[in-house]
Design a protein around this motif. Structure first.
Motif, mmCIF file in Angstrom:
data_model
loop_
_atom_site.group_PDB
_atom_site.id
_atom_site.type_symbol
_atom_site.label_atom_id
_atom_site.label_comp_id
_atom_site.label_asym_id
_atom_site.label_seq_id
_atom_site.Cartn_x
_atom_site.Cartn_y
_atom_site.Cartn_z
ATOM 1 N N THR A 47 0.838 -1.197 0.000
ATOM 2 C CA THR A 47 0.000 0.000 0.000
ATOM 3 C C THR A 47 0.876 1.251 0.000
ATOM 4 N N ASP A 48 0.553 2.194 -0.856
ATOM 5 C CA ASP A 48 1.244 3.481 -0.863
ATOM 6 C C ASP A 48 0.243 4.617 -0.959
ATOM 7 N N ALA A 49 0.535 5.684 -0.259
ATOM 8 C CA ALA A 49 -0.298 6.889 -0.311
ATOM 9 C C ALA A 49 0.529 8.034 -0.882
ATOM 10 N N LEU A 50 -0.101 8.855 -1.706
ATOM 11 C CA LEU A 50 0.548 10.037 -2.275
ATOM 12 C C LEU A 50 -0.333 11.256 -2.005
ATOM 13 N N VAL A 51 0.300 12.355 -1.657
ATOM 14 C CA VAL A 51 -0.426 13.581 -1.341
ATOM 15 C C VAL A 51 0.071 14.712 -2.239
ATOM 16 N N ALA A 52 -0.872 15.470 -2.788
ATOM 17 C CA ALA A 52 -0.508 16.630 -3.614
ATOM 18 C C ALA A 52 0.305 17.607 -2.781
ATOM 19 N N GLY A 53 1.403 18.088 -3.352
ATOM 20 C CA GLY A 53 2.261 19.032 -2.641
ATOM 21 C C GLY A 53 3.326 18.346 -1.815
ATOM 22 N N VAL A 54 3.202 17.028 -1.643
ATOM 23 C CA VAL A 54 4.222 16.263 -0.907
ATOM 24 C C VAL A 54 4.920 15.288 -1.853
ATOM 25 N N HIS A 55 4.114 14.434 -2.517
ATOM 26 C CA HIS A 55 4.682 13.398 -3.373
ATOM 27 C C HIS A 55 4.557 13.717 -4.859
ATOM 28 N N PHE A 56 3.694 14.646 -5.181
ATOM 29 C CA PHE A 56 3.607 15.155 -6.551
ATOM 30 C C PHE A 56 3.133 16.594 -6.465
ATOM 31 N N LEU A 57 3.258 17.319 -7.567
ATOM 32 C CA LEU A 57 2.840 18.722 -7.552
ATOM 33 C C LEU A 57 1.375 18.801 -7.974
ATOM 34 N N PRO A 58 0.588 19.649 -7.306
ATOM 35 C CA PRO A 58 -0.853 19.699 -7.571
ATOM 36 C C PRO A 58 -1.196 19.871 -9.048
ATOM 37 N N ASN A 59 -0.338 20.585 -9.790
ATOM 38 C CA ASN A 59 -0.654 20.813 -11.198
ATOM 39 C C ASN A 59 0.010 19.833 -12.148
ATOM 40 N N GLY A 166 19.500 8.704 -9.018
ATOM 41 C CA GLY A 166 19.484 10.147 -8.764
ATOM 42 C C GLY A 166 18.585 10.935 -9.704
ATOM 43 N N ASP A 167 18.129 10.289 -10.776
ATOM 44 C CA ASP A 167 17.313 11.030 -11.754
ATOM 45 C C ASP A 167 16.003 11.542 -11.145
ATOM 46 N N GLY A 168 15.381 10.724 -10.306
ATOM 47 C CA GLY A 168 14.107 11.125 -9.695
ATOM 48 C C GLY A 168 14.268 12.370 -8.834
ATOM 49 N N ALA A 169 15.297 12.364 -7.991
ATOM 50 C CA ALA A 169 15.526 13.506 -7.104
ATOM 51 C C ALA A 169 15.854 14.757 -7.904
ATOM 52 N N LEU A 170 16.643 14.585 -8.984
ATOM 53 C CA LEU A 170 16.967 15.735 -9.839
ATOM 54 C C LEU A 170 15.720 16.209 -10.592
ATOM 55 N N GLY A 171 14.868 15.266 -10.986
ATOM 56 C CA GLY A 171 13.619 15.625 -11.661
ATOM 57 C C GLY A 171 12.719 16.475 -10.774
ATOM 58 N N LEU A 172 12.733 16.177 -9.483
ATOM 59 C CA LEU A 172 11.945 16.983 -8.539
ATOM 60 C C LEU A 172 12.475 18.418 -8.480
ATOM 61 N N LEU A 173 13.814 18.561 -8.517
ATOM 62 C CA LEU A 173 14.397 19.918 -8.577
ATOM 63 C C LEU A 173 13.894 20.656 -9.816
ATOM 64 N N ALA A 175 11.160 20.063 -11.509
ATOM 65 C CA ALA A 175 9.732 20.357 -11.340
ATOM 66 C C ALA A 175 9.542 21.604 -10.489
ATOM 67 N N ASN A 176 10.477 21.834 -9.556
ATOM 68 C CA ASN A 176 10.427 23.032 -8.723
ATOM 69 C C ASN A 176 11.178 24.207 -9.354
ATOM 70 N N GLU A 177 11.424 24.079 -10.662
ATOM 71 C CA GLU A 177 12.051 25.153 -11.447
ATOM 72 C C GLU A 177 13.430 25.540 -10.959
ATOM 73 N N LYS A 178 14.180 24.508 -10.565
ATOM 74 C CA LYS A 178 15.594 24.746 -10.259
ATOM 75 C C LYS A 178 16.440 24.176 -11.398
ATOM 76 N N MET A 179 17.752 24.343 -11.332
ATOM 77 C CA MET A 179 18.708 23.860 -12.353
ATOM 78 C C MET A 179 18.304 24.315 -13.760
ATOM 79 N N ASN A 180 17.986 25.609 -13.856
ATOM 80 C CA ASN A 180 17.507 26.124 -15.139
ATOM 81 C C ASN A 180 18.580 26.173 -16.220
#
Lengths: 327, 327
Positions: A47-59, A166-173, A175-180
């Motif tokens: 079982t896994d739970a995901l929450v908007a703003g925690v595990h994915f971005l609302p948009n 490491g790709d997932g963690a970098l992908g989150l960066l 998504a948060n508009e870092k590493m432009n």
């Protein structure tokens, strides 16, 4: 307090079609599903739970949220060597959720059902004033007594990982508009790895009888290696330069060497991390060619409980961040 | 975005002990549970989500919330005639959740595990800024081909209910501080019925081979009878005065006759509603004495699709509210 709106219509329109392949789901019109587990197989449940703003971005695109939700659980089944079969789904949604969102979300599930061979068998949809909250219970099967376990690592085992780290963690960066400054195609690749992880199901099933301590990397390479070591009562030495990186991650690391700790400690890779005795090295080549995913040897299981990270020159690397926890 | 606090400690302290009876749960330290379904049995799976402020009140005692969460799903298993075995649990909690709350919540689960013979086998705990949101997937077993179904009602069947109807809906009124003129012991009884419904598991198992269309009353007597009628392609005539009421509900109804529609249409009874042919009447007495719950015949399955409610004098009663939906 309960809101008399149209739960039943939502279920019949968007979710019942996803259950069509399993007659025991009764088109989601009964109190429960009735499933026939195959004989001689163990049932594997996660079982896994995901929450908007925690595990994915609302948009995030709804189909990507659907994919992530399902794949995160399928990755757990992969880590047990199980073949996925069914899942149930809970959605706690705010009242402003649109039909378009539901349509795109269920279409995303439909695509992934085909790709991974799973069928929706039940669930619940409730109204909640908070962020979108999703929970999924995935069920699969593995031959009795054959499930892969975290706790089976032995001293002297090689430590292997699939794919790149490491790709997932970098992908989150990203998504948060870092590493432009990173090239657009690299940004796109990392973002896709974050949003649509690929559960290593075929690999997990192939590793049965060969891998010992096995886990999927969700909390981060070092944290998940820690889970193997803790449950197996062993330590580990890792060769940092052996850790497989994507071209995008290599470029990001050249631009900012500090992100090494994010590669080592960030989560969301959903690759398999496993230990095996020396005989696996020979057969790894045929596994790689059958499954089509790279396997890389990154270290050795040791006596004790310490996880140590070494550069090629023998100097040790210390990181602060040993993985995310979700609470 | 993820918050690196102590999910693992919460799991090991409050939830891992609840998994002790199932070795395949691996003390909640692996990626998934590995369960051995009994041979010759079908696996029955149901999922329910509860949200604070919608399905329970935020300040309800944590042990009562735990009981309601588990029992609502067990009631679905009861409606299939299944024997419960395992469950997995998702909690989306705000950061101000206290150790005391978790301790009382898990203690409530522990008590119910003993009472109903179920074991926690996995789950997830995540942080969410919204109301407390809980999801539970319950699993049980029933002999292959024997599961009770909603869709089996036949024209001419008698319609039966267990226990008393309307107490849950009236208990919700009490929880919202209405009906203050009702005697304290009656208020306490109705509140208890709302907060701690009793799943009719033994009854469900006894009804195998005897009941036809079967459902648990969660949306309300009339709405759930509607589900039986819809899936079975039949109608129903109900004798209003035959509907079994508790002393507390009778008193409430005397004080305010309008609450009849709440008794008929309100949810949260978690009694079983089922149809059976005339031969069941004789054997119902032995079922009642074995199970220790009242069974009452309240009407007849008819041709057509209408659900009609009659008084003793033959006049028809029409209600506006045919049950709550949760969306």
């Amino acid at each position: 307090m309960t809101k008399p709106t149209d739960e039943f219509k939502t279920i019949s329109k968007y979710f019942a079609p996803l259950s069509a392949a399993e007659s025991g789901a009764f088109n989601l019109t009964d109190d429960a599903a009735v499933i026939e587990p195959p004989e001689g197989q163990s049932l594997v449940v996660t079982t896994d739970a995901l929450v908007a703003g925690v595990h994915f971005l609302p948009n995030d695109p709804p189909a990507d949220i659907a994919a992530k939700l399902l794949r995160v659980s399928l990755s757990d089944l992969a880590a047990m060597g199980a073949k996925p079969a069914h899942y149930s789904l809970s959605l706690a949604v705010s009242s402003d959720l649109t039909e378009d969102w539901l349509s795109a979300f269920s279409a995303g599930l439909a695509l992934d059902q085909k790709e991974f061979g799973v069928t929706l068998i039940g669930g619940d949809t409730v109204s909640a004033a908070g962020p979108l909250t999703l929970s999924l219970t995935a069920m699969g099967y593995v031959e009795k007594g054959k499930a892969l376990r975290r706790s089976e690592a032995q001293i002297g085992d090689d430590i292997w990982v699939s794919g790149t780290i490491g790709d997932g963690a970098l992908g989150l960066l990203i998504a948060n508009e870092k590493m432009n400054d990173l090239a657009a195609d690299k940004r796109e690749y990392l973002l896709m790895r974050y949003r649509r992880p690929l559960p290593q199901l075929t690999l997990g099933q192939k590793l049965i009888g060969h891998a010992r301590g096995t886990i999927d990397i969700s909390d981060g390479l070092i944290a998940d290696l820690g889970h193997i070591c803790e449950t197996s009562n062993v330590g580990a030495d890792i060769q940092i330069t052996a850790i497989p990186l994507s071209e995008a991650a290599k470029e990001a690391l050249e631009m900012d060497p500090k992100i090494l700790d994010l590669v080592l400690g960030g989560g969301d890779d959903y690759e398999l991390l496993f230990t095996a005795d020396a005989s696996f090295e020979t057969m790894s080549k045929s596994v790689v060619s059958e499954v089509g995913v790279a396997l890389t040897k990154i270290g050795t299981i040791t006596k004790g409980t310490a996880i140590r990270l070494f550069y090629e020159n023998g100097s040790e690397h210390r990181i602060d961040q040993t993985g995310f926890t979700h609470f």
